[in-house]
Design a protein around this motif. Structure first.
Motif, PDB file in Angstrom:
ATOM      1  N   CYS A   1      18.375   3.032  35.814  1.00 47.18           N
ATOM      2  CA  CYS A   1      18.599   2.266  36.961  1.00 47.18           C
ATOM      3  C   CYS A   1      19.288   0.921  36.802  1.00 47.18           C
ATOM      4  CB  CYS A   1      17.428   2.035  37.910  1.00 47.18           C
ATOM      5  SG  CYS A   1      17.075   3.686  38.699  1.00 47.18           S
ATOM      6  N   LYS A   2      18.746   0.257  35.899  1.00 50.62           N
ATOM      7  CA  LYS A   2      19.282  -1.289  35.294  1.00 50.62           C
ATOM      8  C   LYS A   2      20.397  -1.016  34.894  1.00 50.62           C
ATOM      9  CE  LYS A   2      14.753  -3.174  34.302  1.00 50.62           C
ATOM     10  NZ  LYS A   2      13.837  -3.711  33.455  1.00 50.62           N
TER      11      LYS A   2
ATOM     12  N   PRO B   1      13.666   3.698  34.882  1.00 45.48           N
ATOM     13  CA  PRO B   1      13.863   2.356  35.175  1.00 45.48           C
ATOM     14  C   PRO B   1      15.224   1.967  34.327  1.00 45.48           C
ATOM     15  CG  PRO B   1      11.559   2.789  34.753  1.00 45.48           C
ATOM     16  CD  PRO B   1      12.194   4.093  34.509  1.00 45.48           C
ATOM     17  N   MET B   2      15.186   2.419  33.117  1.00 44.89           N
ATOM     18  CA  MET B   2      16.189   1.836  32.296  1.00 44.89           C
ATOM     19  C   MET B   2      17.607   2.200  32.743  1.00 44.89           C
ATOM     20  SD  MET B   2      18.653   2.876  29.505  1.00 44.89           S
ATOM     21  CE  MET B   2      18.097   4.341  29.249  1.00 44.89           C
TER      22      MET B   2
ATOM     23  N   SER C   1      20.321   8.302  38.291  1.00 43.69           N
ATOM     24  CA  SER C   1      20.447   6.819  38.480  1.00 43.69           C
ATOM     25  C   SER C   1      21.186   6.446  39.644  1.00 43.69           C
ATOM     26  CB  SER C   1      21.291   6.093  37.326  1.00 43.69           C
ATOM     27  OG  SER C   1      22.699   6.618  37.125  1.00 43.69           O
TER      28      SER C   1
ATOM     29  N   ASP D   1      23.026  -0.444  37.522  1.00 45.79           N
ATOM     30  CA  ASP D   1      23.261  -1.641  38.514  1.00 45.79           C
ATOM     31  C   ASP D   1      24.335  -2.456  37.767  1.00 45.79           C
ATOM     32  OD1 ASP D   1      21.203  -1.059  40.255  1.00 45.79           O
ATOM     33  OD2 ASP D   1      19.801  -2.342  39.403  1.00 45.79           O
ATOM     34  N   LYS D   2      24.221  -2.688  36.207  1.00 48.60           N
ATOM     35  CA  LYS D   2      25.122  -3.552  35.707  1.00 48.60           C
ATOM     36  C   LYS D   2      26.375  -2.912  35.629  1.00 48.60           C
ATOM     37  CE  LYS D   2      21.640  -5.184  32.615  1.00 48.60           C
ATOM     38  NZ  LYS D   2      21.662  -6.653  31.878  1.00 48.60           N
TER      39      LYS D   2
END
Length: 132
Positions: A112-113, A109-110, A92, A116-117
């Motif tokens: 990475c999200k 993708p999950m 990530s 970010d959070k």
């Protein structure tokens, strides 16, 4: 993401230092906070190297904040203490998947999200907020 004692001790030390008006030496911090001196010295040097503390040598030497508490966020503290970015998973990170499978990985993708959070959360919390 694993936060070690280094992160914990860095946070506790910065809180203590922020409440003082004079440089605090490693021996005082070690005794007051019940942290092994040699381990604490390494953490404080890392915080100083990363611009979070100023280090002064001599009889009245010690450590003092290099920035205002509202300019120091938790992510910066953790990164300095751990000597790496706090990551959910290795893949990530900004550099992406270590196996170069971003295109075919269904969870990339999950992750990475989520990263970010977490980064946003840790960046939004300042030392000043903890002090208050």
């Amino acid at each position: 993401m694993l936060l070690t004692r280094a992160s914990e001790y860095a946070l506790i030390s910065l809180i203590y230092i922020a409440k003082q008006n004079i440089p605090i030496d490693v021996d005082t911090l070690s005794n007051e906070l019940n942290i092994p001196r040699s381990f604490l010295a390494k953490i404080l040097q890392s915080l100083a190297k990363n611009g979070l503390l100023h280090s002064y040598k001599g009889i009245k030497g010690g450590f003092i904040l290099a920035k205002k508490p509202n300019e120091i966020n938790i992510k910066d503290i953790i990164t300095a203490a751990e000597k790496k970015e706090p990551l959910v998973f290795e893949c990530s990170s900004i550099s992406g998947c270590p196996n170069n499978k971003e295109e075919s990985c269904m969870i990339f993708p999950m992750l990475c999200k989520l990263q970010d959070k977490i980064d946003l959360f840790l960046t939004d919390i300042t030392l000043e907020q903890i002090l208050n």
